[in-house]
Structures are given as structure tokens and as C-alpha cells.
Design an enzyme around this catalytic site. Sequence first.
Site, PDB file in Angstrom:
ATOM      1  CB  CYS A   1      -0.971  -0.165   1.156  1.00  0.00           C
ATOM      2  SG  CYS A   1      -2.328   1.046   1.291  1.00  0.00           S
ATOM      3  CB  ILE A   2       0.711   4.711   1.898  1.00  0.00           C
ATOM      4  CG1 ILE A   2       1.036   5.951   1.549  1.00  0.00           C
ATOM      5  CG2 ILE A   2       0.414   4.070   3.183  1.00  0.00           C
ATOM      6  CD1 ILE A   2       0.946   6.439   0.195  1.00  0.00           C
TER       7      ILE A   2
END
Length: 269
Positions: A171-172
Site C-alpha cells: 500500500c502506502i
Amino acid sequence: PSAMLASRGPALCTALQRAAPGGLASFHSSARRCRAARVAVVLSGCGVYDGTEIHEASAVLVHLSRGGAEVHMYAPDVPQMHVIDHSKGQPAEAESRNVLVESARIARGKIASLAKLTTADHDAVIFPGGFGAAKNLSTFAVDGKDCKVNREVERVLKDFHKAGKPIGLCCISPVLAAKVLSGAEVTVGHEEEEGGKWPYAGTAGAIKELGAKHCETCAVFSLIHFYEAHVDTKNKVVTTPAFMCETALHHIFDGIGAMVKNVLKLTGK
């Protein structure tokens, strides 16, 4: 057939004992010598908007369990940037929470301060995503390419990289590696929004500004719904987009599985 096996059982055991220099005990002892990979999982709170994305953390843990890994969980013992009321998507102004205490919810209480995480005790480290990676493990959510990374997070990333031990991020959280490990290759998916399919596509540009190489990956590949993970073999950094893409949950689960599988493979265990 069962009677035949019963009658031949003693003879089979004798044959095995003769074949193995140490008898049957040698077979058992060799199995015990096959040690499972020890993997550290670093959490950033509990909840997508102000901590660890819970579905991603769960997927990481399920795939590690399936891969036979020995897992230990850690989180920095620091205050959260802020607390989000997830039912409204808005800050809860009067509240304050601790990242380690909140992460313990996901870890079922079995968690330690990130300051205690060492490379000597682990074969790999994995960072699930969630905005906590950009708010509590770093200041990326506020400062973008000029962000600072938590001191212990930076230490862990540099130590594992120096030791040649694999690092997994989803993800991030790849922004952490982009900031700390100059020249690393990571993915957060696509570099264009594509009609809202990749709502955080702008993160790819920030990753480039941080000095890392961004590699595009697909949410769904071909006709078999294959979710990708990118492997930077030189730096032993493995990344997957997860919730950076608007797609079905099982695709995200499979992508995290690809990331975990490659991290375990790189441990050589």
C-alpha cells in the site's frame, strides 16, 4: 493391504534404521534442523485512516502463517499524529492514542516496542500499509517528498538492508523505503488515476522525487485475476499496491500473498 502393511512394518523400520547412519533419530533430527523464517511485522496503529490497515495486516499474517514463518510484531511507542473517527472520516479532536497500544489490538497483545527489533533476531521485516505509515511511521501525509521517517523505522530499514535481509511493504508503506533506501525499486501500482481506479496514483510521482524508482504493476492481470508484487532483487525490497487500487478484496489479499511469498523466498529458509 492393511494386513500386509502391518506385517511389513517391522521390516520397514529395520530397513530405515540401516539406511540412516543414526537410525530413525537422524530423520527426526534433520527435520528439526529445518528452521522456519523469523519475520518481524511492523504496525502503525489500528485503523486505515490513522494507523495500520487491518485487512492488510491480517492478510500479511495469514500468508506468513501459511508459509510456516515465525512472526513477531512491533510498533513504535509514540503518540499517533491524530485520531480519526472512522464512522465519519473526521478527526476526533479531543482524543489522543499511542501507536504501540493501538497496534496491540491487531497483535492480540503480543507486541513489543520497535526499539527492541533487531536484525540478528529476524530473517525479514514486513510493513503493512494504512495511513499510519504516512502519519505515524513518517510525516509523508503532511510533508510529501520532504517527509521525515521515524528514527526507529529508519534504523530498522537501514539495518535490514545492510544485512541483506528482505523487506516487504504494501500500500502506502513503500514510501518509507523510497525515502530511506536511495535507488530502491518499489511499486504503489499505476501512475495515472484511470478514472478513479488508482485514487492515490500521485504517490508514484512523490516516490520518484524521493530518489527511488517506481515500477508500475497491475491490479488484475490477464484473465486469471493475478495480483502483482514487485521484487527489487538487488535491494531485496518487495512491494505490492494493496488498497492503493480500487479492486476486490480477494485481489488485494492475493497481491499481499505474492509479496509475502517473495519475501520468504528471499530469506532462503
